[in-house]
Design a protein around this motif. Structure first.
Motif, PDB file in Angstrom:
ATOM      1  N   ALA A 247       0.825  -1.204   0.000  1.00  0.00           N
ATOM      2  CA  ALA A 247       0.000   0.000   0.000  1.00  0.00           C
ATOM      3  C   ALA A 247       0.862   1.258   0.000  1.00  0.00           C
ATOM      4  CB  ALA A 247      -0.931  -0.007   1.210  1.00  0.00           C
ATOM      5  N   LEU A 248       1.958   1.236   0.756  1.00  0.00           N
ATOM      6  CA  LEU A 248       2.848   2.390   0.799  1.00  0.00           C
ATOM      7  C   LEU A 248       3.490   2.639  -0.560  1.00  0.00           C
ATOM      8  CD1 LEU A 248       4.248   4.586   2.442  1.00  0.00           C
ATOM      9  CD2 LEU A 248       5.981   2.912   3.088  1.00  0.00           C
ATOM     10  N   ALA A 249       3.957   1.566  -1.199  1.00  0.00           N
ATOM     11  CA  ALA A 249       4.577   1.715  -2.514  1.00  0.00           C
ATOM     12  C   ALA A 249       3.564   2.207  -3.544  1.00  0.00           C
ATOM     13  CB  ALA A 249       5.177   0.379  -2.955  1.00  0.00           C
ATOM     14  N   ALA A 250       2.354   1.638  -3.513  1.00  0.00           N
ATOM     15  CA  ALA A 250       1.326   2.057  -4.466  1.00  0.00           C
ATOM     16  C   ALA A 250       0.916   3.504  -4.229  1.00  0.00           C
ATOM     17  CB  ALA A 250       0.111   1.134  -4.356  1.00  0.00           C
ATOM     18  N   GLY A 251       0.778   3.892  -2.963  1.00  0.00           N
ATOM     19  CA  GLY A 251       0.409   5.267  -2.660  1.00  0.00           C
ATOM     20  C   GLY A 251       1.464   6.256  -3.114  1.00  0.00           C
ATOM     21  N   ALA A 252       2.730   5.907  -2.909  1.00  0.00           N
ATOM     22  CA  ALA A 252       3.812   6.784  -3.353  1.00  0.00           C
ATOM     23  C   ALA A 252       3.822   6.911  -4.872  1.00  0.00           C
ATOM     24  CB  ALA A 252       5.149   6.249  -2.851  1.00  0.00           C
ATOM     25  N   ALA A 253       3.599   5.789  -5.560  1.00  0.00           N
ATOM     26  CA  ALA A 253       3.573   5.825  -7.022  1.00  0.00           C
ATOM     27  C   ALA A 253       2.397   6.647  -7.536  1.00  0.00           C
ATOM     28  CB  ALA A 253       3.504   4.398  -7.570  1.00  0.00           C
ATOM     29  N   LEU A 254       1.238   6.478  -6.905  1.00  0.00           N
ATOM     30  CA  LEU A 254       0.044   7.200  -7.349  1.00  0.00           C
ATOM     31  C   LEU A 254       0.196   8.706  -7.161  1.00  0.00           C
ATOM     32  CD1 LEU A 254      -2.859   6.864  -8.432  1.00  0.00           C
ATOM     33  CD2 LEU A 254      -3.631   6.760  -6.053  1.00  0.00           C
ATOM     34  N   SER A 255       0.873   9.112  -6.098  1.00  0.00           N
ATOM     35  CA  SER A 255       1.027  10.542  -5.819  1.00  0.00           C
ATOM     36  C   SER A 255       2.166  11.180  -6.605  1.00  0.00           C
ATOM     37  CB  SER A 255       1.271  10.757  -4.322  1.00  0.00           C
ATOM     38  OG  SER A 255       2.498  10.166  -3.915  1.00  0.00           O
ATOM     39  N   ALA A 256       2.993  10.371  -7.267  1.00  0.00           N
ATOM     40  CA  ALA A 256       4.202  10.898  -7.904  1.00  0.00           C
ATOM     41  C   ALA A 256       3.890  11.909  -9.003  1.00  0.00           C
ATOM     42  CB  ALA A 256       5.032   9.745  -8.472  1.00  0.00           C
ATOM     43  N   LEU A 257       2.971  11.568  -9.908  1.00  0.00           N
ATOM     44  CA  LEU A 257       2.697  12.453 -11.041  1.00  0.00           C
ATOM     45  C   LEU A 257       2.056  13.766 -10.609  1.00  0.00           C
ATOM     46  CD1 LEU A 257       2.810  12.957 -14.031  1.00  0.00           C
ATOM     47  CD2 LEU A 257       0.662  11.697 -14.301  1.00  0.00           C
ATOM     48  N   PRO A 258       0.983  13.753  -9.801  1.00  0.00           N
ATOM     49  CA  PRO A 258       0.431  15.047  -9.382  1.00  0.00           C
ATOM     50  C   PRO A 258       1.420  15.893  -8.591  1.00  0.00           C
ATOM     51  CG  PRO A 258      -0.643  13.222  -8.229  1.00  0.00           C
ATOM     52  CD  PRO A 258       0.146  12.629  -9.334  1.00  0.00           C
TER      53      PRO A 258
ATOM     54  N   VAL B  44       4.030  20.332   2.746  1.00  0.00           N
ATOM     55  CA  VAL B  44       2.696  20.123   3.315  1.00  0.00           C
ATOM     56  C   VAL B  44       1.785  19.435   2.302  1.00  0.00           C
ATOM     57  CG1 VAL B  44       0.629  21.289   4.173  1.00  0.00           C
ATOM     58  CG2 VAL B  44       2.891  22.043   4.930  1.00  0.00           C
ATOM     59  N   ALA B  45       1.816  19.919   1.062  1.00  0.00           N
ATOM     60  CA  ALA B  45       0.981  19.311   0.024  1.00  0.00           C
ATOM     61  C   ALA B  45       1.381  17.860  -0.223  1.00  0.00           C
ATOM     62  CB  ALA B  45       1.095  20.117  -1.269  1.00  0.00           C
ATOM     63  N   ALA B  46       2.686  17.593  -0.223  1.00  0.00           N
ATOM     64  CA  ALA B  46       3.160  16.230  -0.464  1.00  0.00           C
ATOM     65  C   ALA B  46       2.717  15.287   0.645  1.00  0.00           C
ATOM     66  CB  ALA B  46       4.680  16.226  -0.595  1.00  0.00           C
ATOM     67  N   LEU B  47       2.821  15.735   1.886  1.00  0.00           N
ATOM     68  CA  LEU B  47       2.410  14.888   3.009  1.00  0.00           C
ATOM     69  C   LEU B  47       0.915  14.588   2.955  1.00  0.00           C
ATOM     70  CD1 LEU B  47       4.469  16.396   5.974  1.00  0.00           C
ATOM     71  CD2 LEU B  47       4.766  14.158   4.907  1.00  0.00           C
ATOM     72  N   CYS B  48       0.119  15.612   2.663  1.00  0.00           N
ATOM     73  CA  CYS B  48      -1.336  15.417   2.608  1.00  0.00           C
ATOM     74  C   CYS B  48      -1.719  14.478   1.466  1.00  0.00           C
ATOM     75  CB  CYS B  48      -2.039  16.763   2.446  1.00  0.00           C
ATOM     76  SG  CYS B  48      -1.902  17.853   3.875  1.00  0.00           S
ATOM     77  N   LEU B  49      -1.159  14.722   0.281  1.00  0.00           N
ATOM     78  CA  LEU B  49      -1.505  13.888  -0.866  1.00  0.00           C
ATOM     79  C   LEU B  49      -1.001  12.463  -0.681  1.00  0.00           C
ATOM     80  CD1 LEU B  49      -2.746  13.651  -3.659  1.00  0.00           C
ATOM     81  CD2 LEU B  49      -0.567  14.417  -4.635  1.00  0.00           C
ATOM     82  N   LEU B  50       0.209  12.323  -0.154  1.00  0.00           N
ATOM     83  CA  LEU B  50       0.748  10.985   0.075  1.00  0.00           C
ATOM     84  C   LEU B  50      -0.104  10.223   1.083  1.00  0.00           C
ATOM     85  CD1 LEU B  50       2.965   8.907  -0.444  1.00  0.00           C
ATOM     86  CD2 LEU B  50       4.313  10.000   1.356  1.00  0.00           C
ATOM     87  N   ALA B  51      -0.531  10.912   2.143  1.00  0.00           N
ATOM     88  CA  ALA B  51      -1.381  10.259   3.144  1.00  0.00           C
ATOM     89  C   ALA B  51      -2.697   9.794   2.524  1.00  0.00           C
ATOM     90  CB  ALA B  51      -1.646  11.216   4.305  1.00  0.00           C
ATOM     91  N   LEU B  52      -3.293  10.636   1.681  1.00  0.00           N
ATOM     92  CA  LEU B  52      -4.547  10.260   1.026  1.00  0.00           C
ATOM     93  C   LEU B  52      -4.351   9.068   0.084  1.00  0.00           C
ATOM     94  CD1 LEU B  52      -6.054  13.777   0.191  1.00  0.00           C
ATOM     95  CD2 LEU B  52      -6.914  12.126   1.865  1.00  0.00           C
ATOM     96  N   CYS B  53      -3.259   9.092  -0.677  1.00  0.00           N
ATOM     97  CA  CYS B  53      -3.012   8.008  -1.630  1.00  0.00           C
ATOM     98  C   CYS B  53      -2.699   6.695  -0.911  1.00  0.00           C
ATOM     99  CB  CYS B  53      -1.860   8.390  -2.563  1.00  0.00           C
ATOM    100  SG  CYS B  53      -2.265   9.700  -3.739  1.00  0.00           S
ATOM    101  N   VAL B  54      -1.938   6.774   0.173  1.00  0.00           N
ATOM    102  CA  VAL B  54      -1.637   5.556   0.936  1.00  0.00           C
ATOM    103  C   VAL B  54      -2.905   5.012   1.582  1.00  0.00           C
ATOM    104  CG1 VAL B  54      -0.395   4.654   2.940  1.00  0.00           C
ATOM    105  CG2 VAL B  54       0.779   6.140   1.313  1.00  0.00           C
ATOM    106  N   ALA B  55      -3.746   5.909   2.119  1.00  0.00           N
ATOM    107  CA  ALA B  55      -5.007   5.467   2.713  1.00  0.00           C
ATOM    108  C   ALA B  55      -5.898   4.804   1.665  1.00  0.00           C
ATOM    109  CB  ALA B  55      -5.726   6.656   3.347  1.00  0.00           C
ATOM    110  N   LEU B  56      -5.937   5.381   0.466  1.00  0.00           N
ATOM    111  CA  LEU B  56      -6.712   4.776  -0.612  1.00  0.00           C
ATOM    112  C   LEU B  56      -6.145   3.412  -0.991  1.00  0.00           C
ATOM    113  CD1 LEU B  56      -8.932   4.980  -2.759  1.00  0.00           C
ATOM    114  CD2 LEU B  56      -7.301   6.218  -4.212  1.00  0.00           C
ATOM    115  N   SER B  57      -4.824   3.302  -0.995  1.00  0.00           N
ATOM    116  CA  SER B  57      -4.190   2.025  -1.318  1.00  0.00           C
ATOM    117  C   SER B  57      -4.542   0.961  -0.287  1.00  0.00           C
ATOM    118  CB  SER B  57      -2.669   2.202  -1.395  1.00  0.00           C
ATOM    119  OG  SER B  57      -2.309   3.139  -2.387  1.00  0.00           O
ATOM    120  N   PHE B  58      -4.507   1.334   0.983  1.00  0.00           N
ATOM    121  CA  PHE B  58      -4.909   0.392   2.032  1.00  0.00           C
ATOM    122  C   PHE B  58      -6.348  -0.066   1.813  1.00  0.00           C
ATOM    123  CE2 PHE B  58      -1.291   1.721   4.723  1.00  0.00           C
ATOM    124  CZ  PHE B  58      -0.939   0.481   5.239  1.00  0.00           C
TER     125      PHE B  58
END
Length: 237
Positions: free
Chosen positions: A73-84, A108-122
């Motif tokens: 989930a962490l890897a997928a969330g990081a990958a999903l947030s990479a482009l935006p 701040v934006a990176a932390l928020c988006l990464l948290a959302l993407c990781v949560a979605l991945s979980f």
């Protein structure tokens, strides 16, 4: 003397700090002729270590213990947030002239988006792949993560100069060695507390050195990849 390997964190800390030195060389070559070359070398090694040590530690633990669902989930969330994040970073860089403010905004934006993407991945991977519906959604989600990562790589390759690509390759190589190489016995005998204290001192000295505006501006323009981790601490002019 036991030949057992140290823990993943201990091994990554030792190897990561050592590998950060050669990984910083491509960036240092571009600033070696400046009047503050010694300070620049210190800052570059510290900046590179902020990428190599944590990433290498995570990958080393995965290699030793296997990838848990959280790792996936962490890897997928990081990958999903990479482009935006790459697109947002480009816009921010072109519209914000105050570097610390821009860096803080991006962080701040990176932390928020990464948290959302990781949560979605979980959420996506939580149900397993027993049913056809779950398997289909997980495959589509994985495809989206892969496309995001590929798009980020394409943007980087399209806009980067050759020296920056060399810096990125050196970083990737250092992470790979940190994650996969066995720890030599001499390094393993040095306690993780010593390596940790050395890392803290290195980072503290680098941050203090960044009060010098010429160092920050020189590294930001000549070694942008190697200096990226600490660039937001530079002079804001």
């Amino acid at each position: 003397m036991s030949g057992a390997q140290p823990s993943a964190a201990h091994g990554a800390l030792a190897l990561g700090l050592l590998c950060s030195v050669p990984a910083a060389v491509p960036g240092f070559v571009r600033v070696a002729g400046s009047s503050s070359a010694a300070i620049a070398a210190l800052v570059l090694v510290a900046s590179v270590s902020l990428v190599v040590v944590p990433t290498g530690a995570w990958l080393r633990r995965v290699a030793q213990s296997g990838a848990a669902r959280g790792d996936r989930a962490l890897a997928a969330g990081a990958a999903l947030s990479a482009l935006p994040l790459a697109l947002f970073g480009g816009v921010l860089k072109s519209t914000t002239h105050h570097r610390p403010l821009g860096g803080a905004t991006f962080a701040v934006a990176a932390l928020c988006l990464l948290a959302l993407c990781v949560a979605l991945s979980f959420r996506v991977y939580r149900g397993g792949s027993e049913s056809a519906v779950n398997s289909t959604w997980q495959n589509l989600f994985s495809l989206g993560c892969g496309l995001s990562l590929a798009g980020t790589a394409a943007l980087g390759l399209a806009g980067a100069a050759r020296p920056s690509l060399v810096e990125a390759a050196a970083l990737a190589g250092a992470v790979a060695v940190t994650a996969l190489a066995p720890v030599p016995a001499r390094l393993a005998r040095v306690g993780w507390q010593v390596w940790g204290a050395g890392w803290v001192i290195l980072l503290a000295c680098a941050m203090a050195s960044l009060r010098s505006a010429p160092v920050s501006s020189t590294l930001g323009s000549r070694a942008p990849v190697s200096f990226a981790s600490l660039s937001w601490l530079g002079d804001g002019s």
